[in-house]
Structure formats: C-alpha cells, structure tokens
Design a protein around this motif. Sequence first.
Motif, PDB file in Angstrom:
ATOM      1  N   THR A  56      -1.898 -18.032   0.126  1.00 60.64           N
ATOM      2  CA  THR A  56      -2.992 -16.977  -0.550  1.00 60.64           C
ATOM      3  C   THR A  56      -3.314 -17.010  -1.558  1.00 60.64           C
ATOM      4  O   THR A  56      -2.263 -16.991  -2.831  1.00 60.64           O
ATOM      5  N   LEU A  67      -8.352  -5.180   4.119  1.00 58.02           N
ATOM      6  CA  LEU A  67      -6.807  -6.660   4.128  1.00 58.02           C
ATOM      7  C   LEU A  67      -6.309  -6.721   4.792  1.00 58.02           C
ATOM      8  O   LEU A  67      -5.394  -7.566   4.532  1.00 58.02           O
ATOM      9  N   ASP A  68      -5.237  -5.443   5.328  1.00 55.27           N
ATOM     10  CA  ASP A  68      -4.607  -5.273   5.885  1.00 55.27           C
ATOM     11  C   ASP A  68      -4.628  -6.607   7.320  1.00 55.27           C
ATOM     12  O   ASP A  68      -4.028  -7.189   7.514  1.00 55.27           O
ATOM     13  N   THR A 107      -4.990 -10.190   5.994  1.00 49.23           N
ATOM     14  CA  THR A 107      -3.149 -10.795   6.344  1.00 49.23           C
ATOM     15  C   THR A 107      -2.908 -10.341   7.538  1.00 49.23           C
ATOM     16  O   THR A 107      -2.576 -12.186   7.894  1.00 49.23           O
ATOM     17  N   GLN A 121      -4.257 -13.851   8.894  1.00 49.36           N
ATOM     18  CA  GLN A 121      -3.951 -14.705   7.726  1.00 49.36           C
ATOM     19  C   GLN A 121      -2.292 -15.525   8.173  1.00 49.36           C
ATOM     20  O   GLN A 121      -2.119 -16.644   8.029  1.00 49.36           O
ATOM     21  N   ARG A 122      -1.811 -14.150   8.683  1.00 54.86           N
ATOM     22  CA  ARG A 122      -0.765 -14.847   9.138  1.00 54.86           C
ATOM     23  C   ARG A 122       0.012 -15.654  10.391  1.00 54.86           C
ATOM     24  O   ARG A 122       0.180 -16.343  10.305  1.00 54.86           O
ATOM     25  N   LEU A 129      -5.996 -19.197   2.252  1.00 51.38           N
ATOM     26  CA  LEU A 129      -7.200 -17.987   2.195  1.00 51.38           C
ATOM     27  C   LEU A 129      -7.080 -17.933   0.600  1.00 51.38           C
ATOM     28  O   LEU A 129      -6.337 -17.593  -0.338  1.00 51.38           O
ATOM     29  N   ARG A 141      -1.101  -9.106  -3.625  1.00 44.56           N
ATOM     30  CA  ARG A 141      -0.198  -9.459  -1.860  1.00 44.56           C
ATOM     31  C   ARG A 141      -0.751 -11.010  -1.634  1.00 44.56           C
ATOM     32  O   ARG A 141       0.060 -11.700  -0.985  1.00 44.56           O
ATOM     33  N   ALA A 142      -1.231 -11.415  -2.823  1.00 39.09           N
ATOM     34  CA  ALA A 142      -1.267 -12.886  -2.624  1.00 39.09           C
ATOM     35  C   ALA A 142      -0.059 -13.067  -3.058  1.00 39.09           C
ATOM     36  O   ALA A 142       1.006 -12.965  -3.726  1.00 39.09           O
ATOM     37  N   ASP A 143      -0.064 -14.809  -2.651  1.00 35.11           N
ATOM     38  CA  ASP A 143       1.358 -15.883  -3.364  1.00 35.11           C
ATOM     39  C   ASP A 143       0.835 -16.440  -4.103  1.00 35.11           C
ATOM     40  O   ASP A 143       1.916 -16.426  -5.538  1.00 35.11           O
TER      41      ASP A 143
END
Lengths: 553, 240
Positions: B39, B196-197, B200, B203-204, B210, B222-224
């Motif tokens: 992400t 966003l939740d 995410t 995404q998981r 992302l 929240r991003a990597d």
Amino acid sequence: MYQTLLSRRYLTGKVMPLMAALAVALCSAMVLITWSVMGGFLKMMLEAGRMQIGDVVISWPSRGFAHYDELVRRLEADQDHPTDPLIVAASPMIETAAMITLPGGAIKPIRLRGVDPESYQRVTRYAQTLHWRPIEQPTRYDRFGEDYRLQPSTTYPLPVPSPAADETNAQQVARVLRLRNDEILRILDRHGLSWGLIYDNGLSMTRRNDDTGERRPAIVLGIELSRQNERKRSFYFSRRPFVLNEHGNATLQDVFLPANGTVSVTFFPTSEKGTLVDSVTRVLPVANEFKTGIYEIDDNTALTRLDVVQAVLYMNEARRTVGGGIGVRPDGTPYVLPSTEIVDPARVTSVLVLGVSADRLADIYERCRAIYADFAADHPDVPRPEVMMIQTWEDLNRTFIDAVRNEMGLVLIVFTFISLTAVFLVWAIFWSMVSEKTKDIGILRALGASRRGIAGLWLSYAAAIGLTGICVGLLLAHVIVWNINAIQDTLGRTFNIQIWNPEVYYFIDIPSSVDPRSAVFVAAGGILACLLGALVPAIRASRMDPVRALRFE
Amino acid sequence: MSTPQPILSGSNLHKTYRLGRAKVPVLRGASIAIAQGETVAILGASGSGKSTMLHLLGGLDRPDQGASSAVTFRGRNIAEFSESERNAYRARDIGFVFQFYHLLPELNVIENVLIAAMVRHRHVRYLAERRELRSAAEHILGALGLSSRLRHRPVELSGGERQRVAIARALINRPTVLLADEPTGNLDRATGGEVLDALTAIQRERALTLLIVTHDSAVASRADRVIRLRDGQVTESTTA
Ligand SMILES: Nc1ncnc2c1ncn2[C@@H]1O[C@H](COP(=O)(O)OP(=O)(O)O)[C@@H](O)[C@H]1O
Ligand SMILES: [Mg+2]
C-alpha cells in the motif's frame, strides 16, 4: 453488453431521445402511409383495368371486323395448346359512343358496350361487379344494416329516418328523395322481383316485361351513371327520380331502376365512310347496375347485349342482292340479269382476350398476334395483321399508369427528403447527448472500454431509438391505413372535409392495406437514418480523450 | 523497496500539458515502483500532478513522447501494448477509484458495479457468467455494507455510500492494482475513515496492491510507504 444496458437506460431516462424516436415514428409513418395508399391505388388501377377488358384487346374501331366468331373460337382453342396454353377465354364486343336519357330527363353521353354476356363474364368476371344482388352480411361501415340488398331475415331493425332538428335544407331534400327499404321491397314485390332475380337479370342482360311476360334485352348501367344512387361508404341508397312540372314543382316517381326503370339510348350508326347515317333511339329496361370501383368507368359506361347494338349499328349479318334487274339485248329484247345474293357477315369492334396470368402478358400478347395472323390469312375481308390494333391492357392504360407511377415516385422522394430532417434531428440530439454524457464516456474508458465500444454504445443507442420510433411509426401507419376510410368519413362528417374525392381519384374507397415489403423497406430506412444521424456524434465520442472526459464538469 | 521486481512502476515520467501556446510541465521525471501487495500513499499539493501520475500508471493517459518515460506492468512497458491490450489492462489489471466517485447516474448500484464486468467481458462470456458475476457483485457490496441498497440510484446515496459503490466497481474484475485518487477527499473525516477501513480490509483479504493519492496525513499513516510529489518529481519516499 454494457452498450445494450446503457442505451436502454438512456432511452427511458430522457425526453430528448424520445423526441427523436417520435420524429422517426412520424417520418416513417408518413412515408409508409403515402406509399401504401399510392401503391394500393396503382394496384387497384391495374387490377380493375384488367377486370374490365381482360389482358389483350383485338380491335378495329367504328367499322368493326367480320368473322369474329371464328376468331373467338380460334383464340379459345388455345386452351388445347399442346405445350403452353396461354389463352383462357375470348369475347366479342362492340364499343360505341351513345347518349342516354335517364328517368327525370337528364341526358348524358356514355360509352356503350355491346357484349355477349356469357363469354364477357368469362373474360372479365363481370358478375362480381353486379351491385344489386342478395347479400348475407352487412358490408363494412353498414353498422345499422341499412343496405337494401340484405335478405329480410338478416336485416337489422331499421331506424326510420326522422327529421333531425338541425337538418339542413339539402338534408331534408335528400331524406325525402331517398327510397326507404320498405318502399324498395314494395316496388320489387309489385314487379315479382327479388334481389336474386335482379342479379340473374344482370347476368343475362334481360328483364321480363310485366305486361307481356316476355324477356327483353336490357341495359346494365354503371352505378354512378344514373345519379340515382346515393353512395354510403360501401352500399347505395336509391333516390326517386323526379320531374318538374310547368310550375317548377317536383313530382316524385316510384322508380327503382333495376325493378321498373327504363332509359332511352340514342345510337349513332355510321356509314362505311364514317359519316353519320341517322341516329336511332331505343328504350331499354334497366337490368341491374355494376360497380367496378373505378369512378370513371362507373360514371359513364353501360353494357347491353351485343345483338341489340349490332342491329342498331347495322353490324349484324346482312343479305343483299347484287346485280339483277332487266337488261336489254342489242336486238332490243329485254332479259333478266343474273343476280347474286351476298351475305355481309356480322361484325364487332373488339375481341377481348383473357390470358392465364397477368405475369405472362407479353407471351399472351404474342400468342394473340400469331392467332390473328393465321385468322387473317384465311379471311381476306378482315383488317391485315400489320394494321390490326392488338393491345394489352397495360398499353391501353399506359399513360395513366405511368402518370400514377411517376407521381408516386415523386411523392416518395419528396417525403424521403423531408425525412432527412429526422437524420439531422438525431444528429443534433446525439451531439448534445454526447456532450452531456462526456463524463460517462470517460468513466467507461477508465473501466477499459475501447474506442470502438464507445462508438458502438452510441450507435446501438441510435438503433434503439430507431427501433422504438419505427415500431411506433409502423403501428401508427398500419392503424391509419387500415382505418383510412373511416378516418375520411369522420373528417367528412365532423369538419366537412373530403380528402379523397372519388371523382378525382377514380376509386371509391381509399386503398387501405400496407404492403409488407414497403413496411420492411421503411423500417430499414428509418433505422439507417438514425444510424446515419448518430454516426458523427458516435465518432466524436469514441475519439474523446478519457482523461479530459473524466475532468469534464 | 521490499521486492526486487515491482509489479507496477513508472520511471522518469514526464507529462506536459499545453494550454494554447504555453506549455505546462506537470511531471518532470517522476519515478515510482510499487511491489505486489504493497500500500503506497502519494502526497502532494493540489496541482502537483498526483492525478496525472495515476492516469499514466493506469494506462488512461500517455507520458510525453520523446522523453524516456516508461510505465512498466509485470515487467512489460505498457507503451508497447496494442490498443486492445491497453483496454484489457485497464479492465482487468487496474481498478480506478476517483475522488468524485464517477458513478453512472442512470444505473442503480448493482448495475454500476456490474458494468465494469460487462466492459471487461464479451457479450456471450458475460451472459454465461452472469450469475457468478452478480453474486460476486452482491458479495463485494455486502462486504462494503451496501446489501440493502442494490437497487438504488447514485443520487439516492450519501457520498460515503457512493464511494463504496465505486470501490466495489473497481474490484469486481479482481484487479491486481487499485489506483485510488483521493478516495476520501470529498468525504467528512468519519465517513472517510469508514471508507478507508473497508478499503484496507479488502486490500488485506485480497493481497491487493494499493496506490492511494491523498493529502490527508491520516490516510498516509496507514500506508506501507509514503511518496511525496513536488515540482513534478518524487522528492521523498518514506517507509512507515
Ligand atoms: N488537460 C489539461 N490541460 C491543461 N492542464 C491540465 C490538464 N489536466 C491537468 N492539468 C493541470 O495539470 C496540473 C496537475 O493536475 P493534477 O494531476 O490533477 O494534480 P493533482 O491531482 O495533484 O491535484 C494542474 O495544474 C492542472 O491544472
Ligand atoms: Mg487530483
């Protein structure tokens, strides 16, 4: 797939595309109605023309030609043609101009045909045109069963005509003049007649004399000729003839032509040189009346038996003596000169020929020529084949048929041009819709839609509009064409507008069927017009830059 | 960078817009590489070219010609794609989510999701898999809490709901990479957080790659990894 879904949604969600569909509907309906009516008109012309004279007419006007019996025999022998019989029937006829004096005193020029009823019927299906006959069911538009010809058992309770409050003077006169059903039946009864007998009279072209009981040759008039028949859509009321006395008052007569009406016909026999010999007047009872549906014919044509016309025009068989008398020898002694009796054979002006099918007109024509050539070879006293008039019904009506055809083509072209406005309308509507839907186009492109797919979306949308419009248009055209006579009636009754004047258009009914082929053609044309109109907007949509389209507000 | 072979990368990206005679250089040699499942958040001032970069990466737009810009997906330069490959790339490999949702107003919720599948598949294929696609769409919408709104039109939905529909649409074709352009930019903080939740979570679950454009630092947290764009270049890349 998305094209189908979206075009369906775009179509139902907006007013503009429905307007475009409406424009397509109106244009296609207009073109199809015109096409149907004019095409139907032409078809009726052609069929009626053929029903009048068969396929080919062999004629030598005025003087006529002899040995026609043999010609008829030779023509009809073609039925036994070993490989390809083309001729079904033939019938002799004399066509001549005459004057008719009607009950009440009106005088009219007419075209009189002297025919042999039996063979004439085989060539022309004349029996179908006889109007006064028994019928079982009320005809179209005859909602109250007012038609005289209905058998008493099937006759509905008749509304007795009563003076309406707002009746005009003309309507009052018409009501008084019109014979009522019970009056007609009374007249028939008085003369021992029934609709069936009147029909038979029409077939044989004779009528029984009430006093002597013998059958006399009679005349059959075109239904519009006498002005005694008042047309109601699909049947006729008969009017009483009246005569005016010296004070100018009308005296009504209880005359129903096929029952007790007579007419006088004045003939104009001509000499061999074509000069008028002397006019001859004959009083003829009316046997029946015929209705071909072509106004021009129904208004000025009458039929009677061939022998009657032959006799008055001196075209029947005649015997004359040539030579004879007293001669004087050189020595002064008288002697009787040798005399010979010559038979002048009977003559007619035409022989009508019916062929196997209208599609083989050219072949039938050639066969007639060949048969006439053989015939003339055996008879030196008939016109030579080169000069003899041999014509198909198409030739005889050529100018008229061509005129109608050209007129139809012209009107169709004009209307098709008008329909081009539909193309521009679709163009304009699509241009604005593509602008309005720019963002949708960007979205679809972002989702992976190709340029071609986007063009396809708008084209399928156009096709959907076209299809909707065409369906409505075809439906509209069918409803209007099928009911065109009723519509014309209503217009006539309510607004006093007569769109279809039978005196101008020949036919009493407006043609009211849609040719499926024209319908398919118009449908294809309508959809094509929509696609054409949508083409440029669709190309514009497909060329849009997706990023710009997405940023579009 | 965690993986040696990024799934999607843009290198030396140049993009110049023309406004009449004036040239507006927006991207000037920006480079980015994203690994599978990662992400990444892109931060930058308004007008710094974030959207432009996303469009280039998603094959919606092309970098300037002449410059040695390249967008590479699974090791292939997408400039070499044929037109139909490029369309398929957008339809199958990439999912877009926009700031202003960009739903089709005439379609209801489920149709807005399914339209992406319709665009991707050919007619016959779509009809053959209609049931599966439909239940997949219902499933995603359910996961996004929209089960009860399938037949609603976009105008009948709140901003957050609309954005969730847009996310469902972006996911229906099971893309490898999701490109989200300020997905919460138009939402209030709470709603944005919910969206966003949801994003995410999916995404998981799907090991989705992302890429989120934002100027919300809460999103970035929240991003990597966070990337900053300035003056048309990537100035900073921080690992969370
Ligand atoms: N089609 C275009 N024509 C001209 N300028 C454009 C066009 N698209 C974007 N721009 C400009 O490019 C710059 C970057 O835009 P954008 O990528 O949308 O920035 P961001 O998404 O970071 O706000 C902006 O200044 C914008 O005005
Ligand atoms: Mg932006």
